[in-house]
Design a protein around this motif. Structure first.
Motif, PDB file in Angstrom:
ATOM      1  N   LEU A 109      -6.935  -0.033  -4.818  1.00 27.12           N
ATOM      2  CA  LEU A 109      -8.348  -0.720  -3.957  1.00 27.12           C
ATOM      3  C   LEU A 109      -7.012  -1.714  -2.939  1.00 27.12           C
ATOM      4  CD1 LEU A 109     -10.489  -1.705  -3.181  1.00 27.12           C
ATOM      5  CD2 LEU A 109     -10.130  -3.785  -4.464  1.00 27.12           C
ATOM      6  N   ASP A 110      -7.307  -1.084  -1.719  1.00 29.05           N
ATOM      7  CA  ASP A 110      -6.489  -1.965  -0.828  1.00 29.05           C
ATOM      8  C   ASP A 110      -7.278  -2.692  -0.121  1.00 29.05           C
ATOM      9  OD1 ASP A 110      -3.962  -2.210   0.913  1.00 29.05           O
ATOM     10  OD2 ASP A 110      -4.844  -0.712   2.256  1.00 29.05           O
ATOM     11  N   GLU A 111      -6.202  -4.348   0.664  1.00 35.78           N
ATOM     12  CA  GLU A 111      -7.483  -4.870   1.188  1.00 35.78           C
ATOM     13  C   GLU A 111      -8.069  -5.849   0.047  1.00 35.78           C
ATOM     14  OE1 GLU A 111      -6.926  -6.163   4.344  1.00 35.78           O
ATOM     15  OE2 GLU A 111      -5.523  -4.633   5.105  1.00 35.78           O
ATOM     16  N   ALA A 112      -7.343  -5.621  -0.556  1.00 35.57           N
ATOM     17  CA  ALA A 112      -8.263  -6.199  -2.077  1.00 35.57           C
ATOM     18  C   ALA A 112      -9.308  -8.094  -1.749  1.00 35.57           C
ATOM     19  CB  ALA A 112      -8.004  -6.638  -3.391  1.00 35.57           C
TER      20      ALA A 112
ATOM     21  N   GLY B  10      -3.425  -6.907  -2.079  1.00 36.16           N
ATOM     22  CA  GLY B  10      -4.217  -7.965  -0.350  1.00 36.16           C
ATOM     23  C   GLY B  10      -3.558  -8.589  -0.512  1.00 36.16           C
TER      24      GLY B  10
ATOM     25  N   ARG C 196     -11.000   1.251   0.023  1.00 33.91           N
ATOM     26  CA  ARG C 196     -10.920  -0.295   0.582  1.00 33.91           C
ATOM     27  C   ARG C 196     -13.022  -0.911   1.086  1.00 33.91           C
ATOM     28  NH1 ARG C 196      -7.029  -0.244   5.690  1.00 33.91           N
ATOM     29  NH2 ARG C 196      -7.468  -2.255   5.132  1.00 33.91           N
TER      30      ARG C 196
ATOM     31  N   THR D 114       0.987  -1.123   0.099  1.00 28.35           N
ATOM     32  CA  THR D 114       0.220  -0.083  -0.174  1.00 28.35           C
ATOM     33  C   THR D 114       0.843   0.937  -0.250  1.00 28.35           C
ATOM     34  OG1 THR D 114      -1.329  -1.147   1.353  1.00 28.35           O
ATOM     35  CG2 THR D 114      -1.967   1.624   0.989  1.00 28.35           C
TER      36      THR D 114
ATOM     37  N   THR E  26     -12.955  -8.318  -1.141  1.00 24.43           N
ATOM     38  CA  THR E  26     -14.125  -7.903  -1.895  1.00 24.43           C
ATOM     39  C   THR E  26     -14.469  -9.527  -2.525  1.00 24.43           C
ATOM     40  OG1 THR E  26     -12.285  -7.731  -3.896  1.00 24.43           O
ATOM     41  CG2 THR E  26     -12.868  -5.570  -2.542  1.00 24.43           C
TER      42      THR E  26
END
Length: 320
Positions: free
Chosen positions: A232-235, A260, A163, A140, A238
């Motif tokens: 897009l963080d911590e994907a 991620g 996120r 990130t 999703t």
């Protein structure tokens, strides 16, 4: 008993190499079982033939970093020793010369591992990049640094960080305040990286102008994002539907970086991770690249590497 001598061009090299209270040299001595003595402009390494060879290669690797202006830390030393074990310490020359951007405090942001270097190059060359790996590998932070660099160079007009709002294994319940206050805890790591790069004042000014947006993933639906650097963080948290929705927001002259860790999925049981799915679905699509990090790329405390290794071993045991 074998012995090897390494000469210094300048005494400053020796000071940097030894570190505070000789901590860097002590790490090398401990790792390889050698004795290292500094005599004037020369370093003498003594021990078994194999140990001396490994220690000498580690010292030369560290001198390469010093000559490129890198300040040595325990993390640098341990990383160089891991490269020596793989026989790839010669790649160090290309690693630390690349300054991505300067933080608000004047500190240069550079890749600290070969995995991070590969990640930076992938972001430069491709429109969509997936950075996948364990905590502490800089996925990130480096993506935000690349976004700030592109924004300062006027390559993009906006930085958009997002996120999914998924709790990490614990229910936070009803949070007080307005909608922004409720989602801020989920977005805190993104704010931290931006504050570091831009400073709080600049960040606030750019946010008020609409140049920077930090929002939950749900806010992306129905939009087309042109001239933007989107992260897009911590994907891993999703769903496949959310991942498809996000990737299809891509507009003209934009870049997307998706980060991620597929070992830390916090979705409810039975829900598939959109990140796991998309790595398979988009595997052979041009202009999309996946960079996989491992525990060697961890740039946090040494114990973080050990923790990741221990969990990986436990997971392998469960599988077998």
């Amino acid at each position: 008993m074998a012995e090897r001598s390494i000469s210094f061009d300048r005494m400053e090299q020796a000071v940097s190499l030894f570190g505070s209270f000789d901590e860097n040299i002590k790490l090398i001595e401990q790792q390889y079982g050698v004795d290292i003595v500094n005599r004037g402009a020369e370093l003498k390494i003594s021990g078994s033939e194999e140990s001396v060879d490994g220690a000498a290669r580690a010292v030369n690797g560290l001198l390469t970093l010093i000559n490129k202006g890198e300040a040595l830390s325990e993390q640098n030393v341990r990383y160089v020793m891991s490269l020596v074990a793989d026989g790839s310490e010669d790649k160090l020359a290309s690693m630390s010369s690349d300054c991505i951007c300067i933080t608000s405090k004047g500190k240069p942001v550079k890749p600290k591992t070969l995995g991070q270097k590969k990640y930076i190059e992938a972001i430069r060359k491709n429109t969509i990049v997936f950075g996948v790996g364990p905590a502490g590998t800089g996925k990130t932070y480096l993506a935000v640094a690349m976004a700030v660099n592109a924004f300062r160079a006027k390559e993009v007009n906006r930085i958009i960080l997002t996120r999914p709002a998924v709790e990490a294994g614990e229910k936070l319940g009803f949070l007080p305040g307005d909608l922004q206050s409720k989602v801020d805890p989920y977005l805190r790591p993104l704010y931290d990286a931006l504050f570091d790069m831009l400073g709080a004042e600049n960040y606030t000014r750019y946010q008020e102008r609409g140049n920077i947006e930090v929002a939950p993933l749900a806010y992306m639906r129905g939009r087309t994002l042109d001239d933007s650097f989107i992260i897009l963080d911590e994907a891993q948290n999703t769903t496949p539907e959310q991942m498809k929705m996000f990737l299809t927001r891509l507009g003209f002259n934009s870049k997307i970086v998706v980060t991620g860790d597929i070992t830390q999925i916090d979705l409810p049981d039975g829900k598939r991770s959109g990140l796991v799915d998309v790595l398979r679905i988009l595997k052979n699509v041009d202009d999309i690249e996946t960079v996989l990090f491992n525990e060697k790329d961890v740039v946090r405390h040494r114990l973080v590497q050990d923790i990741i290794k221990a969990y990986e071993k436990a997971a392998e045991k469960r599988k077998s």
